[in-house]
Structures are given as C-alpha cells and as structure tokens.
Design an enzyme around this catalytic site. Structure first.
Site, PDB file in Angstrom:
ATOM      1  N   ARG A 129       1.209  -6.490  12.581  1.00  0.00           N
ATOM      2  CA  ARG A 129       0.600  -5.914  13.786  1.00  0.00           C
ATOM      3  C   ARG A 129       0.472  -6.968  14.884  1.00  0.00           C
ATOM      4  NH1 ARG A 129      -3.618  -1.089  12.284  1.00  0.00           N
ATOM      5  NH2 ARG A 129      -2.302  -0.090  10.713  1.00  0.00           N
TER       6      ARG A 129
ATOM      7  N   ARG B 213       0.837  -1.202   0.000  1.00  0.00           N
ATOM      8  CA  ARG B 213       0.000   0.000   0.000  1.00  0.00           C
ATOM      9  C   ARG B 213       0.867   1.246   0.000  1.00  0.00           C
ATOM     10  NH1 ARG B 213      -4.851  -1.778   4.280  1.00  0.00           N
ATOM     11  NH2 ARG B 213      -5.272  -3.793   3.268  1.00  0.00           N
TER      12      ARG B 213
ATOM     13  N   ARG C  60       2.129   0.796  10.290  1.00  0.00           N
ATOM     14  CA  ARG C  60       1.641   1.315   9.004  1.00  0.00           C
ATOM     15  C   ARG C  60       2.832   1.426   8.052  1.00  0.00           C
ATOM     16  NH1 ARG C  60      -3.116   3.767   7.907  1.00  0.00           N
ATOM     17  NH2 ARG C  60      -3.546   4.030  10.130  1.00  0.00           N
TER      18      ARG C  60
ATOM     19  N   SER D  34     -10.230  -6.153  10.184  1.00  0.00           N
ATOM     20  CA  SER D  34     -11.455  -5.468   9.794  1.00  0.00           C
ATOM     21  C   SER D  34     -12.296  -6.461   9.008  1.00  0.00           C
ATOM     22  CB  SER D  34     -11.130  -4.234   8.936  1.00  0.00           C
ATOM     23  OG  SER D  34     -12.279  -3.442   8.716  1.00  0.00           O
TER      24      SER D  34
ATOM     25  N   GLU E 116      -6.245  -1.293  15.461  1.00  0.00           N
ATOM     26  CA  GLU E 116      -6.866  -2.232  14.526  1.00  0.00           C
ATOM     27  C   GLU E 116      -5.901  -3.334  14.099  1.00  0.00           C
ATOM     28  OE1 GLU E 116      -8.154  -2.510   9.869  1.00  0.00           O
ATOM     29  OE2 GLU E 116      -8.068  -0.516  10.772  1.00  0.00           O
TER      30      GLU E 116
END
Length: 431
Positions: free
Chosen positions: A394, A264, A279, A354, A351
């Site tokens: 994560r 990403r 991130r 999701s 998070e």
C-alpha cells in the site's frame, strides 16, 4: 481472552460491550456453562477430600486388626474412584465448552474507544500534509494499477499465471522499490529503539490462538497439510516470542519489529478493492509489537502511532489518523488507531497502518506475564500492542500515485534515493 472471573462479575457490562461490537454473546449461555463447570469441580473436590480421609482410615483400621472394616472402606474408596473418573470426564467436557466460549469472545474496549455502528462512525483525530492538486498541474493522475504495468514494474497477468487472482509480480525498479521501502522502514524503526527480528512465515495453531486469529478466523488463513498456517502478519510471531514466559518489569517496555511476507485468504472481501495491490493474498509488511505494563500500555499506543506516522512524514505522503469505533475495531483490540494514506485513484484516504492496544487479552491467551517484586507479589499479565509500520504494498501504491509525473514517470521520494542506488526517477522498463 477475558478473565472468566471478570466476565462472571461484570456480566451486564460485558453483554453491553459485545452488543456495541456486534459480537455474538449470550449471558445465559455463559452462566449455564459456568455453573455446570463449578458444580462439577466442587463435587470432584469434595469426593477427593472424602477419598483422602478414608484412605487414612484404612491404614488405621489395618493397624488395629479391623480387617473387615478396612476392606469395607476400601470398597467405598473404589466406588469413589469410579465416580471421580466419571466426574473427571464431565469436568473436561465442561471446561472444554467454557474454553470454546471464552476463546470466541472479543476483548473489552477501552473507555476512550468511541461507540459506533461501522467504519462511517470512526472519528478523525488529525491530518498531516495536503493532497496534491493534479488539476492545477494540468494533468489527470493515473491509478497505480495502470501506471505500474505501463512502466513494466508491476505485472498482474503474470501474477495470475504463476498463482491465481490477487497475486502480482514486481520487476526491475518495482522490485527494487519494494526492497527499498522495507529497508527504509526497518531502519527508521530500529533507529527509534525497536529490536529487529527475523521470524518464520509459518505458525502453529497454538501461536495463532495466542494472538486471536484462531479459532474464530480460521477461514481467513492459508494452511498446510501438516497443520501449520501461513502468517497473516508478523504480529503473530513477535507477540508469541514470549508465550509461556514471565518477564521482568525492569525489561519493559519491549519494542520489536520485523519484516515478513503476509498471507490472507481475504474471505468475505469479494468486490472490495479488487484492482491493484491494495487487497491481495500475499503482501509485504513491517510490523511493530510492544510489551508493556498496564500503567504504560496506552501511552505506548500513542507513541506507536507516531512511529507509523513518521514513515509517512519522511516519505511526504499525506495521511490522516482515525480512532476505530466499537463496530469496526478488531477482535483482540481494546483501542485502535488507523493511519490512512491519501490515494488519488480512490480520491480518498485508505488504511495503511492499524495500531492497537490489546490490554492483557492476548497475554492471557498466550500466558505472557511479568514480575515486579517491588510493587506486587507473584506475576501479572503484560499488555501487548501491535501496529503496521507499514504495509509495504500500500505504501508502494501511494508512492507511485502521489509521485507520478505528467510524462508517466515516477519521482523517487528523496529519502528512498539511497535505497534505490541513487535512482531519482522511475521510467519505462523493458519487459
């Protein structure tokens, strides 16, 4: 995408939902494009009918020896064909404009999705586990971005040297821990009925359009000079496995999972979670995807969240589940739960998964249908669901921070010990 007929017949409802989503939508623009498109189609179909009628008359006139009248009719048909050519171009333009608009409109939300402005309005559904009290144990916990390098299992500087910022390198027990987490997650999901897949890390534009990343979120994607894109999630590939297909109702629901590297650009995220491995541009993730009927879609969402929670429960990591509000929910989703793991470095939940039910939104874009002759004629669109199970980086950060010891070592979670070759503690390693 949404059904154009649904938008036409529920224009006020769509506009209200888009307002709650903070999505740009103009009912006037939709109506103008819709009317233009329908008028062109109606005119084109009327001329086609007239042309067909006259073509039959030409044969009859020729049979009657009325050559002059037949030639005059042929000229009329020729003029109609010229008009039809121009109308064909106009129709193509009108449909392209409408398609572009429809592809930019996010999904309608489910009635159980809370209305809210942003992430601050996401209600908590439940919690599991209790965050560790490091103060009671007499030491200050370190963040994973400090502890990892100190143990020589995470190397941020070499990640920058090999690529650029927001890349990192794992070494020794760090690399083994990544592999252990991936294998553990896949084993858990396959034991619960998911079929494992191995899919390409590159996808074409049609595939990314099917799940909703394109055209709206192209800036978030890495792409090649050949027109392919590095996938941001295995959801893209798993969902499109059945693009253009009609499934049998008896085969539903389908439960799929896959590990992939994910990529990403993180456009627009400057200043957010820039430290550590939370991130980054490249990360590992195990993804879950389901195909279901409309009657069972939201029940499948609840069980998917439980499957994500199971990983954290097995790892004994504290977490909470929240329901995303209209101002925070994703483009393709009608209802989303986020699972957030406790990270001592943030003193907060972050998070880690999701899980979303996208109703028939993605299926309509990718043309994925099912047939059920016992209950209806023809075919209907399936419901698609997706969820992280889990984001591996994560999860690693959570393990490092929640399982750290006063001497700077890390205790390996019990369920991971077999995957770590029997290793129970991660200590300092040589460079």
């Amino acid at each position: 995408m949404l059904d154009i007929k649904y938008v036409r017949e529920h224009l006020d409802e769509v506009a209200e939902t888009m307002k709650n989503r903070h999505a740009s939508f103009s009912p006037e623009q939709f109506t103008t494009l819709d009317v233009q498109r329908r008028e062109v189609i109606a005119e084109e179909e009327a001329l086609q009918a007239e042309r067909n009628k006259l073509s039959k008359e030409i044969g009859a006139l020729m049979g009657q020896g009325k050559t002059d009248e037949a030639n005059a009719t042929k000229e009329t048909v020729r003029q109609i064909n010229e008009k039809l050519t121009a109308l064909g171009d106009a129709r193509a333009e009108a449909e392209a404009a409408m398609d572009a608009l429809m592809l930019s409109i996010p999904n309608m939300v489910d009635v159980t999705t809370p209305v809210g402005e942003d992430e601050n309005d996401n209600p908590e559904v439940r919690r599991w586990g209790t965050p560790r009290d490091f103060a009671a144990e007499g030491f200050e916990p370190q963040a994973h971005w400090d502890l990892g390098p100190a143990l020589n299992i995470i190397d941020f500087e070499r990640g920058v040297k090999l690529a650029e910022s927001r890349f990192y390198v794992l070494g020794g027990a760090g690399a083994r821990l990544e592999r252990a987490l991936i294998a553990f997650m896949l084993d858990q999901h396959t034991s619960r009925g998911y079929k494992e897949w191995w899919v390409p890390a590159l996808a074409n534009a049609a595939t990314l359009t099917g799940t909703g990343q394109l055209p709206k979120f192209e800036e978030d994607l890495f792409h090649t000079t050949e027109g392919l894109y590095l996938i941001p999630t295995a959801e893209v590939q798993l969902t499109n496995l059945h693009a253009g297909e009609v499934l049998d109702a008896d085969s539903l629901p389908l439960h799929y999972c896959a590990f992939t590297p994910c990529f990403r650009e993180e456009a627009g995220s400057a200043g957010r979670d820039t430290r550590g491995i939370i991130r980054v541009h490249q990360f590992s993730k195990v993804e879950m995807v389901k195909f279901a009927t409309p009657e069972t879609g939201f029940d499948e969402l609840e069980s998917m969240v439980e499957d994500a929670e199971n990983i954290l429960q097995q790892l004994k990591l504290p977490y909470r589940v929240i329901s995303l509000c209209t101002g925070d929910i994703g483009f393709s989703s009608a209802k989303t739960y986020d699972v957030e793991v406790w990270l001592p470095s943030y003193g907060a939940y972050k998070e880690i998964s999701s899980c979303s039910c996208c109703t028939d939104f993605q299926a309509r874009r990718a043309n994925i249908k099912y047939r059920d002759p016992a209950n209806f004629k023809g075919s209907r669109f399936v419901y698609t669901l997706n969820g992280s199970g889990l984001a591996v980086g994560r999860t690693m950060a959570a393990v490092i921070e929640n399982y750290q010891n006063p001497d700077g070592t890390i205790t390996v979670p019990e369920v991971l010990v077999p995957y770590m070759g029997g290793k129970t503690v991660i200590g300092p390693e040589e460079v």
